[in-house]
Design a protein around this motif. Sequence first.
Motif, short mmCIF file in Angstrom:
data_model
loop_
_atom_site.label_atom_id
_atom_site.label_comp_id
_atom_site.label_asym_id
_atom_site.label_seq_id
_atom_site.Cartn_x
_atom_site.Cartn_y
_atom_site.Cartn_z
N LYS A 25 53.86 26.21 -4.26
CA LYS A 25 54.47 25.63 -5.46
C LYS A 25 53.62 24.51 -6.04
N ASN A 26 53.00 23.73 -5.16
CA ASN A 26 52.14 22.64 -5.62
C ASN A 26 50.87 23.16 -6.29
N ILE A 27 50.39 24.31 -5.82
CA ILE A 27 49.14 24.87 -6.34
C ILE A 27 49.34 25.55 -7.70
N ILE A 28 50.48 26.20 -7.90
CA ILE A 28 50.68 27.08 -9.06
C ILE A 28 50.43 26.41 -10.41
N PRO A 29 50.99 25.20 -10.71
CA PRO A 29 50.77 24.62 -12.06
C PRO A 29 49.30 24.46 -12.41
N GLY A 30 48.52 23.85 -11.50
CA GLY A 30 47.10 23.65 -11.77
C GLY A 30 46.32 24.94 -11.81
N LEU A 31 46.68 25.89 -10.96
CA LEU A 31 46.01 27.20 -10.94
C LEU A 31 46.21 27.92 -12.26
#
Length: 341
Positions: free
Chosen positions: A12-18
């Motif tokens: 979940k932490n990775i998804i926005p920036g990815l």
Amino acid sequence: MSKSNKVLSEIKNIIPGLIVAILVSLISMGLAKFMPSLGAGTIAIFLGMLVGNLFLGQKVFQSGYKFSETNLLSYSIVLLGGTLSVTKLMELGFSGIIFVVIQMAITIVGTMYIGKKLGFSQNFRMLMASGNAVCGSSAIAATAPVIDANDDDKGITITIVNITGIFLMFLLPVLCGRLYNHEVVKTSAMIGGTLQSVGQVVASGEMVNEHVKEMAMIFKIVRVILLVVVVFTLGHIKHKTNHEIIEEEVSDVKKGKIKIPWYVIGFFITCALFTVNIISPEVSSLFKAISNKLEIIALGAIGLRVNLRELIKQGKSVSLYALFVGLLQVVTAIILISIFL
């Protein structure tokens, strides 16, 4: 928190920036059709810098940016190995390896000397030496526990080494055009033998052409392989100059806690498989296409993570240190290339 919940939280932490990095790469690939001389990778870096500093530099995106820059680029490098034969690697030759070793040695000694003259601590100088000589943030992270460096020194060094690399990343293709007319081996040696991070080598090589990017990566991988030697040497120097026992830290290298990054091993495995035709030309073409897409996403993330405010905040002495080290690397590379290549 259970292991599965922890993994979900990390995702979940990775998804926005990815998602942002992917969007930047897609826009860059579209723009590259109208500006082919720049290329999607170069556009991705500039667009990422613009977006990251003006709109989307918030903390919520940073985990995704870091994942895109480090993990996706690592996968790209492994796939790149599946497009190169051992014959291509051997183009580096003995003289190329000697060039890399001497370039790294002069960078380490010179960085330590310049830092001492500017009044920096031994730990800070050692972190600067490993970061500039080997592979940027990864080398700094590997060196810090061995020399018992604190988090402040580590954080500032990572910032300044990456900023130095960003400047050189844009400068070297222009310089190599003037000096070598972008001749592949010499240009690749300058880029792969000088730039701080793997991502910067890929980006700078991309600004010239595909052949330079591939050869520059081979020069860079030789430097990364020597990470263990550099960390052990700096740990030994720290031990001798302090006249105290730091066996726990130095033994980390002996016990194998400081390891060659996994993507280097993966690169050589896929390269070997392609050489013996286990990876077919058709699969190799697929690898190249996927590698290229992952690379552009990673380069967009590199741009998104460049914090121009941090550059402005750095003090005069730190900026001078970075400038002198960068000049040392470039001048040394020019001299060594004229001798060995």
